[in-house]
Scaffold this active site. Structure first.
Site, PDB file in Angstrom:
ATOM      1  N   VAL A  75      14.512   9.042  67.151  1.00  8.38           N
ATOM      2  CA  VAL A  75      13.845   7.743  67.026  1.00  8.38           C
ATOM      3  C   VAL A  75      12.669   7.876  66.057  1.00  8.38           C
ATOM      4  O   VAL A  75      12.099   8.953  65.886  1.00  8.38           O
ATOM      5  CB  VAL A  75      13.344   7.195  68.385  1.00  8.38           C
ATOM      6  N   ASP A  93      13.288  16.902  65.359  1.00  6.34           N
ATOM      7  CA  ASP A  93      12.377  17.193  66.467  1.00  6.34           C
ATOM      8  C   ASP A  93      11.949  15.966  67.254  1.00  6.34           C
ATOM      9  O   ASP A  93      11.332  16.089  68.309  1.00  6.34           O
ATOM     10  CB  ASP A  93      11.115  17.877  65.929  1.00  6.34           C
ATOM     11  N   HIS A  94      12.264  14.785  66.755  1.00  8.52           N
ATOM     12  CA  HIS A  94      11.776  13.553  67.409  1.00  8.52           C
ATOM     13  C   HIS A  94      12.929  12.616  67.693  1.00  8.52           C
ATOM     14  O   HIS A  94      13.130  11.653  66.940  1.00  8.52           O
ATOM     15  CB  HIS A  94      10.732  12.867  66.528  1.00  8.52           C
ATOM     16  N   PHE A  95      13.703  12.761  68.601  1.00 11.26           N
ATOM     17  CA  PHE A  95      13.809  13.830  69.582  1.00 11.26           C
ATOM     18  C   PHE A  95      15.200  14.418  69.474  1.00 11.26           C
ATOM     19  O   PHE A  95      16.145  13.679  69.179  1.00 11.26           O
ATOM     20  CB  PHE A  95      13.585  13.260  70.981  1.00 11.26           C
ATOM     21  N   LEU A 113      12.234  14.869  60.126  1.00 10.47           N
ATOM     22  CA  LEU A 113      11.488  14.546  61.347  1.00 10.47           C
ATOM     23  C   LEU A 113      12.397  14.234  62.521  1.00 10.47           C
ATOM     24  O   LEU A 113      12.026  14.448  63.674  1.00 10.47           O
ATOM     25  CB  LEU A 113      10.513  13.386  61.109  1.00 10.47           C
TER      26      LEU A 113
END
Length: 152
Positions: free
Chosen positions: A40, A33-35, A30
């Site tokens: 975070v 893509d975040h970010f 995750l």
């Protein structure tokens, strides 16, 4: 990613409160893509961590009403970014605990600094609707270590 968002329980008073910890490793997909360039923990996962912590306090009561399920996020606030590998300390205090619903006030901290909070409403899923093999390993392990009973 699995949605087991409590690594361990530190304190638990069935039906009243729970304190737990969670850390998401930087290798979690995750964070790609975040970010990108600024990884975070998503706020929605912080809410889920707080919710799972509160549910453990409710489920530890072993009442016939069933499994605590998040029914409503009444409020949620995020104050600081949570980075990969940080240990998140989660606390939940059960404010109301009725047969058909419960309300919890929850908090998430990193290194003693509040990073988020939420007020959550829970409803209960009857035990016969759960998969027969369902087991909350984190809660069961904690109860066994504390000398509590184990239900399979």
């Amino acid at each position: 990613m699995r949605f087991l968002l409590v690594d361990r329980i530190l304190e638990l008073e069935p039906g009243h409160m729970a304190v737990a910890e969670k850390s998401l490793p930087a290798t979690e997909e995750l964070f790609l893509d975040h970010f990108p360039g600024f990884p975070v923990v998503p706020g929605v996962l912080l809410i889920e961590m707080m919710g799972q912590t509160a549910a453990k306090a409710l489920n530890a009561q072993r009442l016939s009403r069933g499994q605590a399920m998040l029914g409503e996020v009444r409020s949620a606030r995020f104050r600081h970014w949570v980075k990969p590998d940080e240990v998140i300390r989660l606390s939940a205090t059960i404010e109301r605990n009725q047969d058909d619903f419960a309300i919890a006030k929850c908090q998430a901290e990193v290194a003693g600094r509040k990073v988020g909070s939420a007020e959550l409403l829970f409803v209960f899923m009857p035990p016969e609707q759960l998969a027969p093999e369902y087991r909350d390993a984190v809660l069961e392990d904690y109860l066994l270590q504390q000398g509590g009973h184990h239900e399979s």
